[in-house]
Write an enzyme that holds these catalytic residues in place. Structure first.
Site, PDB file in Angstrom:
ATOM      1  N   ARG A 164       0.704  -1.181   0.016  1.00 52.13           N
ATOM      2  CA  ARG A 164      -0.122   0.237  -0.046  1.00 52.13           C
ATOM      3  C   ARG A 164       0.938   1.373   0.218  1.00 52.13           C
ATOM      4  NH1 ARG A 164      -2.905   1.781  -2.455  1.00 52.13           N
ATOM      5  NH2 ARG A 164      -4.042   0.058  -2.685  1.00 52.13           N
ATOM      6  N   ASP A 169       0.293  37.943 -12.908  1.00 50.49           N
ATOM      7  CA  ASP A 169      -0.571  37.121 -12.194  1.00 50.49           C
ATOM      8  C   ASP A 169      -1.905  37.591 -12.420  1.00 50.49           C
ATOM      9  OD1 ASP A 169      -1.262  35.122 -10.224  1.00 50.49           O
ATOM     10  OD2 ASP A 169      -1.681  36.765  -8.893  1.00 50.49           O
ATOM     11  N   LYS A 218       6.202  38.386  -3.361  1.00 51.27           N
ATOM     12  CA  LYS A 218       4.506  38.408  -3.763  1.00 51.27           C
ATOM     13  C   LYS A 218       3.734  39.484  -3.374  1.00 51.27           C
ATOM     14  CE  LYS A 218       2.947  34.338  -4.452  1.00 51.27           C
ATOM     15  NZ  LYS A 218       2.234  32.953  -4.136  1.00 51.27           N
ATOM     16  N   GLU A 247       6.067  39.431  -8.427  1.00 52.05           N
ATOM     17  CA  GLU A 247       4.652  39.359  -8.777  1.00 52.05           C
ATOM     18  C   GLU A 247       4.062  40.554  -9.191  1.00 52.05           C
ATOM     19  OE1 GLU A 247       0.760  38.382  -6.510  1.00 52.05           O
ATOM     20  OE2 GLU A 247       1.920  36.704  -6.498  1.00 52.05           O
ATOM     21  N   LYS A 291       2.403  24.584  -3.661  1.00 54.66           N
ATOM     22  CA  LYS A 291       1.076  23.818  -3.407  1.00 54.66           C
ATOM     23  C   LYS A 291       1.330  22.530  -3.300  1.00 54.66           C
ATOM     24  CE  LYS A 291      -1.382  28.079  -4.617  1.00 54.66           C
ATOM     25  NZ  LYS A 291      -2.334  28.886  -5.514  1.00 54.66           N
TER      26      LYS A 291
END
Length: 370
Positions: free
Chosen positions: A161, A286, A226, A259, A194
C-alpha cells in the site's frame, strides 16, 4: 524481460523487522491452501542489498538541502504498521512463503514513482527482487502488466500500500503535467509550492518525470516577491529596493522574481530596473488571463505585459491555468506557465499490485478497469 526492462537497486538502512517491527508466529494447525499455484516458493534466502546513488536513475529527484527521502519512506511505513505490524499478514501468511506479484495499470497515463516504490520494497526487505518493463516517464495503458516483485509474501504485502500510494500520486501528477506541458509549448510548465505537506520533493519529482520544470523548491532557494511582501514593503519599488540591498549586503546571488498584477505594476518594475542595477530575473504576470462567460479566456492583458517586458526578463503567467486554457496562454510569448493544480488537485492514477493476475484482470474487465 528484453531491452526495455530496468531494475534499480537503491540504498536502504534497515531490514523488515527494524522498519516495521513485524514478527510472525503461525497458529497451531495452520495450513495454507495452495491457491497461488506455481509462483509460490518456500524458504526465502537473504541477499545483500547493493548501494548506488540517485545518479543512476533515469530522472533524478530534485535536490534539497534538508529533505530526507528515506525518512519520508520510513514514516509512511511506520504510520501503516503502528505498534503491532500487519496483524492480517501475521495471522494468514507463513513467514517463509515466497510469491510473485505484478503491477497492473488500470487506466492510461504516465507512470511515475517506480524508483520510489523500489525504495519502499528495499526498506521493508532488501531480499525482495523488483523488475520493471517500463521506467519513470513512460506511457502505460489500461491492463498493462508493467513490473513485478518477488520474494517473501509477508514483506510484499506489508510494502504494497505504501509503494502504491507513492506511485499512484506521482503518476497522477506526471500524467497531468505531461498533458499540460504538451499543450503549453513553447512555454514551459511549472508547479508551485502547493504540494502535500511532507511530500514536497516527491511531488516535484513527479513533475519532472511528467516533463515539467521545477519552480523554487522552498523559501530558501529563490527570492519571490509576492503581493503580501509588496503590501508590507509599501509598494513594488520599495520591495525590489529592499531585496537588492539585502542580497548585496550578504553577497548572495540567487534568482529573484516579482509578482505583478496590473500593467501599472509592470511599468513600475521596468522603470526601476532601467535606473538601477538589480538582481531581478523574472516577472510573474498574475491573473492577467481573464475568464470569459463562454468558457474561453482573454489573454490581451498578458500579451501586452509580455510585449512591454520584451526579453529584458523572464516572464511567468499564473492564474486561470487549466487544460482548456494553457495552450492559448502558451501562445502569448510568455516563458513559463505555473499551475498549482499540478500538485494540489491531483487525481491519482489507478494502479494495483496483484498476486493472482488472472483473477485481477477478470474482475477488472467486469468493472471496466482493465
Amino acid at each position: 524481460m528484453g531491452s526495455a526492462s530496468c531494475c534499480f537497486s537503491l540504498q536502504n538502512s534497515c531490514n523488515a523487522s527494524s522498519a516495521t517491527g513485524i514478527l510472525y508466529d503461525p497458529p497451531l494447525g495452520f495450513s495454507f491452501r495452495s491457491r497461488i499455484r506455481k509462483i509460490v516458493r518456500m524458504s526465502a534466502t537473504q541477499t545483500e542489498n547493493p548501494r548506488i546513488s540517485f545518479e543512476s536513475l533515469p530522472i533524478k529527484p530534485p535536490s534539497h538541502p534538508t529533505y530526507d527521502l528515506w525518512g519520508v519512506i520510513k514514516s509512511a511505513l511506520s504510520e501503516d504498521a503502528g505498534d503491532r505490524g500487519d496483524v492480517t499478514c501475521l495471522a494468514t501468511i507463513p513467514s517463509d512463503m515466497e510469491v510473485e506479484a505484478h503491477f497492473l495499470a488500470k487506466e492510461n497515463g504516465i507512470i511515475a514513482g517506480i524508483a520510489l516504490a523500489e525504495m519502499v520494497f528495499r526498506e521493508v526487505d532488501p531480499s525482495l527482487k523488483v523488475e520493471w518493463s517500463q521506467k519513470d516517464g513512460d506511457s502505460v495503458h489500461k491492463g498493462l502488466d508493467f513490473g513485478k516483485v518477488y520474494g517473501r509474501a509477508h514483506s510484499i504485502v506489508v510494502a504494497e500500500r505504501v509503494a502504491l500510494n507513492f506511485m499512484q500520486r506521482m503518476s497522477g501528477v506526471a500524467t497531468l503535467t505531461k498533458a499540460m506541458a504538451d499543450l503549453a509549448s513553447p512555454a514551459r510548465i511549472l508547479e508551485t509550492r502547493k504540494t502535500a505537506p511532507g511530500l514536497r520533493l516527491v511531488d516535484k519529482w513527479a513533475v519532472l518525470i511528467g516533463g515539467g520544470r521545477n519552480h523554487r523548491m522552498g523559501l530558501f532557494d529563490m527570492v519571490m516577491i509576492k503581493d503580501n511582501h509588496i503590501s508590507i514593503a509599501g509598494g513594488i519599488t520599495n520591495a525590489l529596493k529592499s531585496v537588492d540591498l539585502y542580497l548585496e549586503q550578504r553577497n548572495l546571488q540567487m534568482e529573484v522574481e516579482v509578482e505583478t498584477r496590473t500593467i501599472e505594476e509592470v511599468d513600475k518594475v521596468l522603470d526601476y530596473a532601467s535606473q538601477t542595477e538589480t538582481s531581478l530575473t523574472r516577472i510573474m504576470l498574475d491573473n492577467m488571463v481573464v475568464p470569459l462567460p463562454n468558457g474561453d479566456v482573454d489573454v490581451t492583458m498578458l500579451e501586452q505585459a509580455v510585449n512591454l517586458i520584451g526579453r529584458r526578463f523572464e516572464t511567468e503567467a499564473s492564474g486561470n491555468v487549466t487544460l482548456e486554457t494553457v495552450h492559448k496562454i502558451g501562445q502569448t510569448g510568455v516563458d513559463y506557465i505555473s499551475s498549482g493544480a499540478l500538485t494540489h488537485s491531483v487525481k491519482a492514477l489507478d494502479i494495483s499490485l496483484k498476486i493472482d493476475t488472472e483473477l485481477a484482470l477478470q474482475v477488472g474487465r467486469r468493472t471496466q478497469r482493465a
